[in-house]
Write an enzyme that holds these catalytic residues in place. Structure first.
Site, PDB file in Angstrom:
ATOM      1  N   GLU A 104     -39.022  -7.032  17.949  1.00  0.00           N
ATOM      2  CA  GLU A 104     -38.163  -7.952  18.665  1.00  0.00           C
ATOM      3  C   GLU A 104     -36.894  -8.241  17.877  1.00  0.00           C
ATOM      4  O   GLU A 104     -36.912  -8.305  16.643  1.00  0.00           O
ATOM      5  CB  GLU A 104     -38.914  -9.264  18.921  1.00  0.00           C
ATOM      6  CG  GLU A 104     -40.180  -8.998  19.709  1.00  0.00           C
ATOM      7  CD  GLU A 104     -40.854 -10.261  20.210  1.00  0.00           C
ATOM      8  OE1 GLU A 104     -41.837 -10.125  20.930  1.00  0.00           O
ATOM      9  OE2 GLU A 104     -40.413 -11.374  19.879  1.00  0.00           O
ATOM     10  N   CYS A 140     -48.614 -15.781   6.403  1.00  0.00           N
ATOM     11  CA  CYS A 140     -48.349 -17.215   6.323  1.00  0.00           C
ATOM     12  C   CYS A 140     -49.104 -17.919   7.468  1.00  0.00           C
ATOM     13  O   CYS A 140     -49.149 -17.418   8.595  1.00  0.00           O
ATOM     14  CB  CYS A 140     -46.854 -17.500   6.402  1.00  0.00           C
ATOM     15  SG  CYS A 140     -45.964 -16.727   5.036  1.00  0.00           S
ATOM     16  N   GLY A 177     -41.345  -9.481   9.964  1.00  0.00           N
ATOM     17  CA  GLY A 177     -41.474  -8.733   8.721  1.00  0.00           C
ATOM     18  C   GLY A 177     -40.858  -9.388   7.504  1.00  0.00           C
ATOM     19  O   GLY A 177     -40.093 -10.349   7.597  1.00  0.00           O
ATOM     20  N   GLU A 178     -41.234  -8.850   6.342  1.00  0.00           N
ATOM     21  CA  GLU A 178     -40.744  -9.347   5.054  1.00  0.00           C
ATOM     22  C   GLU A 178     -39.780  -8.292   4.488  1.00  0.00           C
ATOM     23  O   GLU A 178     -40.215  -7.235   4.021  1.00  0.00           O
ATOM     24  CB  GLU A 178     -41.949  -9.588   4.124  1.00  0.00           C
ATOM     25  CG  GLU A 178     -41.606  -9.800   2.664  1.00  0.00           C
ATOM     26  CD  GLU A 178     -40.528 -10.858   2.409  1.00  0.00           C
ATOM     27  OE1 GLU A 178     -40.569 -11.933   3.006  1.00  0.00           O
ATOM     28  OE2 GLU A 178     -39.631 -10.570   1.604  1.00  0.00           O
ATOM     29  N   SER A 186     -33.869 -13.323   4.378  1.00  0.00           N
ATOM     30  CA  SER A 186     -34.866 -14.360   4.140  1.00  0.00           C
ATOM     31  C   SER A 186     -36.136 -13.736   3.591  1.00  0.00           C
ATOM     32  O   SER A 186     -36.670 -12.786   4.152  1.00  0.00           O
ATOM     33  CB  SER A 186     -35.171 -15.081   5.456  1.00  0.00           C
ATOM     34  OG  SER A 186     -36.212 -16.017   5.274  1.00  0.00           O
ATOM     35  N   SER A 207     -38.132 -18.778   1.728  1.00  0.00           N
ATOM     36  CA  SER A 207     -39.080 -19.586   2.506  1.00  0.00           C
ATOM     37  C   SER A 207     -39.979 -20.336   1.534  1.00  0.00           C
ATOM     38  O   SER A 207     -40.971 -19.789   1.066  1.00  0.00           O
ATOM     39  CB  SER A 207     -39.903 -18.669   3.419  1.00  0.00           C
ATOM     40  OG  SER A 207     -39.075 -18.164   4.435  1.00  0.00           O
ATOM     41  N   LEU A 208     -39.636 -21.568   1.239  1.00  0.00           N
ATOM     42  CA  LEU A 208     -40.368 -22.334   0.222  1.00  0.00           C
ATOM     43  C   LEU A 208     -41.544 -23.095   0.847  1.00  0.00           C
ATOM     44  O   LEU A 208     -42.679 -22.950   0.437  1.00  0.00           O
ATOM     45  CB  LEU A 208     -39.412 -23.288  -0.505  1.00  0.00           C
ATOM     46  CG  LEU A 208     -39.928 -23.821  -1.818  1.00  0.00           C
ATOM     47  CD1 LEU A 208     -40.094 -22.712  -2.847  1.00  0.00           C
ATOM     48  CD2 LEU A 208     -39.003 -24.903  -2.381  1.00  0.00           C
ATOM     49  N   ASN A 227     -42.539 -24.395  15.153  1.00  0.00           N
ATOM     50  CA  ASN A 227     -42.643 -23.939  16.532  1.00  0.00           C
ATOM     51  C   ASN A 227     -44.120 -23.709  16.782  1.00  0.00           C
ATOM     52  O   ASN A 227     -44.695 -22.757  16.279  1.00  0.00           O
ATOM     53  CB  ASN A 227     -41.863 -22.638  16.731  1.00  0.00           C
ATOM     54  CG  ASN A 227     -40.368 -22.888  16.643  1.00  0.00           C
ATOM     55  OD1 ASN A 227     -39.840 -23.792  17.275  1.00  0.00           O
ATOM     56  ND2 ASN A 227     -39.680 -22.107  15.816  1.00  0.00           N
TER      57      ASN A 227
HETATM   58  N1  SAH Z   1     -40.576 -12.907   6.187  1.00  0.00           N
HETATM   59  C1  SAH Z   1     -39.385 -13.597   5.926  1.00  0.00           C
HETATM   60  C2  SAH Z   1     -38.394 -13.577   7.060  1.00  0.00           C
HETATM   61  C3  SAH Z   1     -38.917 -13.747   8.476  1.00  0.00           C
HETATM   62  S1  SAH Z   1     -39.518 -15.300   8.996  1.00  0.00           S
HETATM   63  C4  SAH Z   1     -39.676 -15.031   5.511  1.00  0.00           C
HETATM   64  O1  SAH Z   1     -40.783 -15.493   5.705  1.00  0.00           O
HETATM   65  O2  SAH Z   1     -38.777 -15.661   4.963  1.00  0.00           O
HETATM   66  C5  SAH Z   1     -38.065 -16.343   9.214  1.00  0.00           C
HETATM   67  C6  SAH Z   1     -38.381 -17.826   9.000  1.00  0.00           C
HETATM   68  O3  SAH Z   1     -39.178 -18.358  10.099  1.00  0.00           O
HETATM   69  C7  SAH Z   1     -39.194 -18.072   7.734  1.00  0.00           C
HETATM   70  O4  SAH Z   1     -38.662 -19.129   6.999  1.00  0.00           O
HETATM   71  C8  SAH Z   1     -40.537 -18.438   8.314  1.00  0.00           C
HETATM   72  O5  SAH Z   1     -41.314 -19.173   7.416  1.00  0.00           O
HETATM   73  C9  SAH Z   1     -40.169 -19.199   9.558  1.00  0.00           C
HETATM   74  N2  SAH Z   1     -41.300 -19.394  10.472  1.00  0.00           N
HETATM   75  C10 SAH Z   1     -42.391 -18.606  10.619  1.00  0.00           C
HETATM   76  N3  SAH Z   1     -43.227 -19.132  11.537  1.00  0.00           N
HETATM   77  C11 SAH Z   1     -42.664 -20.283  11.976  1.00  0.00           C
HETATM   78  C12 SAH Z   1     -43.050 -21.257  12.943  1.00  0.00           C
HETATM   79  N4  SAH Z   1     -44.173 -21.140  13.647  1.00  0.00           N
HETATM   80  N5  SAH Z   1     -42.224 -22.308  13.149  1.00  0.00           N
HETATM   81  C13 SAH Z   1     -41.049 -22.413  12.450  1.00  0.00           C
HETATM   82  N6  SAH Z   1     -40.634 -21.515  11.544  1.00  0.00           N
HETATM   83  C14 SAH Z   1     -41.438 -20.466  11.303  1.00  0.00           C
HETATM   84 FE1  SF4 Z   2     -44.163 -14.667   8.896  1.00  0.00          FE
HETATM   85 FE2  SF4 Z   2     -42.238 -14.374   7.007  1.00  0.00          FE
HETATM   86 FE3  SF4 Z   2     -44.719 -15.207   6.330  1.00  0.00          FE
HETATM   87 FE4  SF4 Z   2     -44.299 -12.684   7.149  1.00  0.00          FE
HETATM   88  S1  SF4 Z   2     -43.505 -13.651   5.298  1.00  0.00           S
HETATM   89  S2  SF4 Z   2     -46.006 -14.015   7.745  1.00  0.00           S
HETATM   90  S3  SF4 Z   2     -42.727 -12.984   8.713  1.00  0.00           S
HETATM   91  S4  SF4 Z   2     -43.254 -16.299   7.637  1.00  0.00           S
END
Ligand code: SAH
Ligand code: SF4
Length: 356
Positions: free
Chosen positions: A91, A115, A160-161, A192, A215-216, A291
């Site tokens: 997507e 995560c 993805g990461e 990110s 993403s902390l 979300n």
């Molecule tokens: N994998 C990378 C980039 C993709 S995710 C990362 O984790 O940074 C982009 C952002 O969306 C990240 O900060 C992630 O933690 C956040 N995210 C993931 N799931 C979410 C949710 N359900 N609600 C709000 N933010 C979310």
């Molecule tokens: Fe989702 Fe980013 Fe965590 Fe992967 S690293 S599971 S895309 S929040």
């Protein structure tokens, strides 16, 4: 097998045209057709000789992923579900705003990091995207939304990461930066990451260095370990140390994303601890109200709680913003990017990530 010219960097395309007995500069013309004009048919590349167009038609293609679903949200956000050559789906999201237009692109099919609040994480890693597939999302979004010759920003915040698919991600950034293509300055790209420390250090050496978002999501090791599994391998402190080493120019800051989960990481004490752990880093904090989605075992805090948390950070001098949830009605919001019906079995890479 025909060569996909849209998967090549300019240097590779130059070698390809030279191997056909043509001059190097022809590669620039082809690159411009593909990336500046969004053309996929050699017949349309009208400044190439008839002979070359015929030769290219026999040996090469210019692919573009197929759009299998296109939803437009009430707020203007557009979600594209794309089908790749092997049938896998990813997507990409267009987020219109004034004055900035943003393209949110994916770097993997699924994600291995797991995560606890993220739907993409639930899929596991199915495969990495190639550089061509990463860059092609930008070409498709630009073409579909009328931005081939207008400015836009890119965030690598889709599925993805990115730092786990490092080489393809960097190659895609080089392809997008090319003068004869989109000519996107790395300043307009934000990567990110969940915090893969060795790769953050590698990124710090890159010439084409995008803005960094980390993403902390927590202010203590314990909480972060519970919701962000890679913390077991790279502690929060190690991630913060890598941020301190990261070269940030005078006007730039590292963006810390912090997903807000009711009762987990949203208390006043959490906010105060967050101020402390970010001390000494040129930081800005982006609060991401969860979300919510079925299968995600958390709740979004109230607006009041989120504002109070943000105010504590701001009062201590931190730059803070609260992310508007965009495209929620079409499942295009952060962490909602999952393609239903795609395999959710654990891949070997995901099992590996679980052991991190
Ligand atoms: N994998 C990378 C980039 C993709 S995710 C990362 O984790 O940074 C982009 C952002 O969306 C990240 O900060 C992630 O933690 C956040 N995210 C993931 N799931 C979410 C949710 N359900 N609600 C709000 N933010 C979310
Ligand atoms: Fe989702 Fe980013 Fe965590 Fe992967 S690293 S599971 S895309 S929040």
């Amino acid at each position: 097998m025909k060569t996909d010219l849209a998967a090549l960097e300019l240097g590779e395309l130059e070698e390809f045209v030279q191997s056909l007995g043509h001059k190097k500069f022809v590669a620039k013309q082809i690159y411009q057709w593909i990336w500046k004009r969004g053309v996929t048919s050699f017949a349309d590349m009208t400044n190439l000789s008839r002979e070359l167009r015929a030769a290219l038609g026999a040996m090469a293609v210019v692919t573009l992923p197929e759009v299998v679903q296109h939803d437009v949200s009430e707020d203007g956000t557009e979600k594209f579900v794309l089908r790749l050559a092997d049938g896998r789906r990813i997507e990409s999201v267009f987020i219109p705003d004034t004055p900035k237009q943003t393209f949110c692109v994916s770097t993997q099919v699924g994600c291995a990091m797991g995560c606890a609040f993220c739907l993409t994480g639930k899929m596991g890693l199915i495969r990495h995207l190639t550089a061509g597939e990463i860059a092609a999302q930008v070409r498709l979004l630009a073409k579909s939304t009328g931005h081939l010759d207008k400015p836009f920003n890119i965030v690598l915040m889709g599925m993805g990461e990115p730092l786990q698919n490092y080489d393809a991600t960097m190659k895609a950034l080089r392809m997008l930066n090319e003068k004869d293509g989109f000519d996107i300055h790395p300043k307009r790209v934000t990567l990110s990451t969940v915090g893969l420390v060795p790769m953050m250090d590698k990124l710090a050496q890159e010439e084409l260095m995008p803005n960094l978002a980390v993403s902390l999501h927590a202010s203590t090791e314990e909480t972060r370990r519970a919701i962000v599994p890679p913390t077991r391998k790279y502690s929060m402190q190690a991630v913060l140390d890598a941020c301190k080493r990261f070269p940030v120019s005078k006007r730039r800051r590292i963006m810390f994303e912090y997903v807000m989960l009711a009762g987990v990481n949203d208390s006043d004490a959490d906010a105060r601890k967050l101020v402390k752990v970010l001390d000494g880093i040129k930081a800005k904090v982006n609060l991401l109200p969860l979300n919510a989605a079925p299968g995600i075992p958390f709740e979004r805090p109230s607006d009041e709680r989120i504002n109070r948390f943000g105010k504590i950070l701001a009062d201590k001098g931190l730059m803070v913003s609260v992310r508007k949830s965009r495209g929620g009605d079409i499942q295009a919001a952060c962490g909602q990017l999952i393609v239903e019906g795609q395999s959710v079995k654990q891949s070997p890479a995901q099992r590996l990530a679980r052991q991190l």
